[in-house]
Scaffold this motif. Structure first.
Motif, PDB file in Angstrom:
ATOM      1  N   ASP A  93      31.226 -20.615  25.716  1.00 11.59           N
ATOM      2  CA  ASP A  93      30.160 -21.448  25.171  1.00 11.59           C
ATOM      3  C   ASP A  93      29.992 -22.721  25.998  1.00 11.59           C
ATOM      4  OD1 ASP A  93      29.717 -19.675  23.166  1.00 11.59           O
ATOM      5  OD2 ASP A  93      30.920 -20.746  21.680  1.00 11.59           O
ATOM      6  N   GLU A 231      21.503 -13.445  15.506  1.00 11.90           N
ATOM      7  CA  GLU A 231      21.233 -13.946  16.851  1.00 11.90           C
ATOM      8  C   GLU A 231      19.752 -14.246  16.950  1.00 11.90           C
ATOM      9  OE1 GLU A 231      22.621 -11.696  20.158  1.00 11.90           O
ATOM     10  OE2 GLU A 231      24.738 -11.907  19.629  1.00 11.90           O
ATOM     11  N   ARG A 240      21.266 -16.528  21.122  1.00 13.25           N
ATOM     12  CA  ARG A 240      22.365 -17.383  20.647  1.00 13.25           C
ATOM     13  C   ARG A 240      22.770 -16.955  19.248  1.00 13.25           C
ATOM     14  NH1 ARG A 240      23.457 -22.870  23.010  1.00 13.25           N
ATOM     15  NH2 ARG A 240      24.545 -23.102  21.033  1.00 13.25           N
ATOM     16  N   SER A 241      24.073 -17.049  18.986  1.00  9.28           N
ATOM     17  CA  SER A 241      24.622 -16.625  17.695  1.00  9.28           C
ATOM     18  C   SER A 241      24.598 -17.758  16.681  1.00  9.28           C
ATOM     19  CB  SER A 241      26.060 -16.140  17.866  1.00  9.28           C
ATOM     20  OG  SER A 241      26.124 -14.983  18.661  1.00  9.28           O
ATOM     21  N   ASP A 243      25.953 -18.143  12.507  1.00  6.84           N
ATOM     22  CA  ASP A 243      26.613 -17.510  11.366  1.00  6.84           C
ATOM     23  C   ASP A 243      26.420 -18.381  10.130  1.00  6.84           C
ATOM     24  OD1 ASP A 243      28.230 -16.324   9.497  1.00  6.84           O
ATOM     25  OD2 ASP A 243      29.909 -15.989  10.849  1.00  6.84           O
ATOM     26  N   THR A 250      33.974 -20.030  15.440  1.00 10.08           N
ATOM     27  CA  THR A 250      33.611 -20.026  16.853  1.00 10.08           C
ATOM     28  C   THR A 250      32.929 -18.717  17.216  1.00 10.08           C
ATOM     29  OG1 THR A 250      35.738 -19.105  17.542  1.00 10.08           O
ATOM     30  CG2 THR A 250      35.562 -21.510  17.411  1.00 10.08           C
ATOM     31  N   ASP A 251      32.099 -18.765  18.252  1.00 11.99           N
ATOM     32  CA  ASP A 251      31.397 -17.565  18.695  1.00 11.99           C
ATOM     33  C   ASP A 251      32.381 -16.484  19.134  1.00 11.99           C
ATOM     34  OD1 ASP A 251      28.988 -16.104  19.382  1.00 11.99           O
ATOM     35  OD2 ASP A 251      29.529 -16.455  21.472  1.00 11.99           O
ATOM     36  N   HIS A 254      33.743 -13.676  16.775  1.00 11.32           N
ATOM     37  CA  HIS A 254      32.842 -12.608  16.346  1.00 11.32           C
ATOM     38  C   HIS A 254      32.873 -11.449  17.348  1.00 11.32           C
ATOM     39  CE1 HIS A 254      31.329 -16.187  14.279  1.00 11.32           C
ATOM     40  NE2 HIS A 254      30.738 -15.383  13.407  1.00 11.32           N
TER      41      HIS A 254
END
Length: 295
Positions: A93, A231, A240-241, A243, A250-251, A254
């Motif tokens: 990231d 996303e 971009r993710s 949640d 954190t990305d 996942h």
């Protein structure tokens, strides 16, 4: 790809068992359980087993997800589907300040981009007659400066507004159900964020997969790591993710299995059986992690 800040290795064990009240004469099923590979994630190994033993076929669907198909045409009272994956996630990231900022007018280009057109259209579980822009105004505390700040603030507000309540909804619940009751699970909260993003002209897709949850003294092992999130496509950022169920995760926690317009495109298991009696399903998913520092 940007400089990798760290590499995370995951082992995923996913077991689904169907217990049938009466013997089934036949079962035909489609599976969507194999993690994807991308610039942020690499699938190293994958195995799939079905009991009773049968031939398993593999294909790729319209969304680029891996599908497995099988049929069991002999009497059985149980059906067990087991998969095992080894996945590497790249913690790459970048701070938002290092990237060029998307402006709202940049989104006008996406309406003519056929690669994301499907993710701008209402789907079965995300369509609603509610004016979602007005609903957002009532929700309040949203940062409308840019599409990215809007989405970041939206995921936090949805997490605060929609109560996580297992059993309150079903796999067929729609955005309208969540808007009325303000309760649901990750599937419901994600589909609401998708509907809102699309109403603002932001392409948004449903992501199914797994979320690594840190064990602790009260929960030494994690037995249900299946998860869903969102996303969104921004012209200068790409996908971009977000949640909205776990906005602080954190990305790299996942693990992506599949993309779709909503849950109906990517259920882990889907099929039909021939025979009388009811059925019970039991799902057990365990994700373990090993951190590796990048050189």
């Amino acid at each position: 790809m940007s400089d990798r800040l760290g590499i995370v290795h995951y082992d995923v064990v996913h077991k689904t068992t169907y217990f049938y009240e009466d013997t089934k004469r036949s079962s035909v099923m489609s599976l969507c359980m194999k993690p994807r590979s991308s610039d942020r994630q690499q699938l190293q190994t994958y195995s799939l087993n079905v009991e009773p033993n049968t031939l398993i076929l593999e294909d790729t669907d319209f969304w680029g997800n891996t599908r497995h198909y099988f049929d069991v045409h002999r009497p059985h009272k149980d059906l067990v589907i087991s998969s095992s994956s080894q996945v590497v996630r790249f913690d790459n990231d970048e701070p938002t300040s290092k990237k060029e900022t998307d402006e709202w007018e940049d989104l006008t280009k996406t309406s003519k981009d056929w690669s994301v057109w499907e993710y701008l259209q209402p789907s079965e579980l995300t369509k609603t007659n509610v004016d979602l822009k007005s609903w957002c105004e009532l929700l309040g505390d949203l940062d409308l400066q840019t599409p990215l700040t809007f989405l970041e603030s939206l995921k936090h507000r949805l997490s605060e507004t929609i109560t996580y309540s297992p059993g309150r909804t079903t796999i067929d619940s729609t955005v309208d159900d969540v808007l009325v009751h303000r309760e649901g699970v990750c599937q419901d909260i994600s589909q609401l964020m998708i509907a809102i993003a699309r109403s603002w002209g932001i392409p948004a897709r449903y992501v199914s997969g797994y979320l690594y949850d840190e064990p602790n003294d009260l929960r030494p092992s994690i037995g249900d790591a299946t998860h869903a999130w969102v996303e969104c496509f921004l012209p200068k950022h790409g996908w971009r993710s977000f949640d909205p169920t776990n906005p602080t995760a954190t990305d790299s926690a996942h693990i992506v299995v599949a993309y779709g317009r909503d849950y109906r495109d990517v259920p882990p298991t889907k099929g039909v059986t021939v025979g009388d009696g009811s059925a019970e399903m039991e799902v057990d998913v365990v994700v373990s992690r090993k951190m590796v520092e990048a050189e």
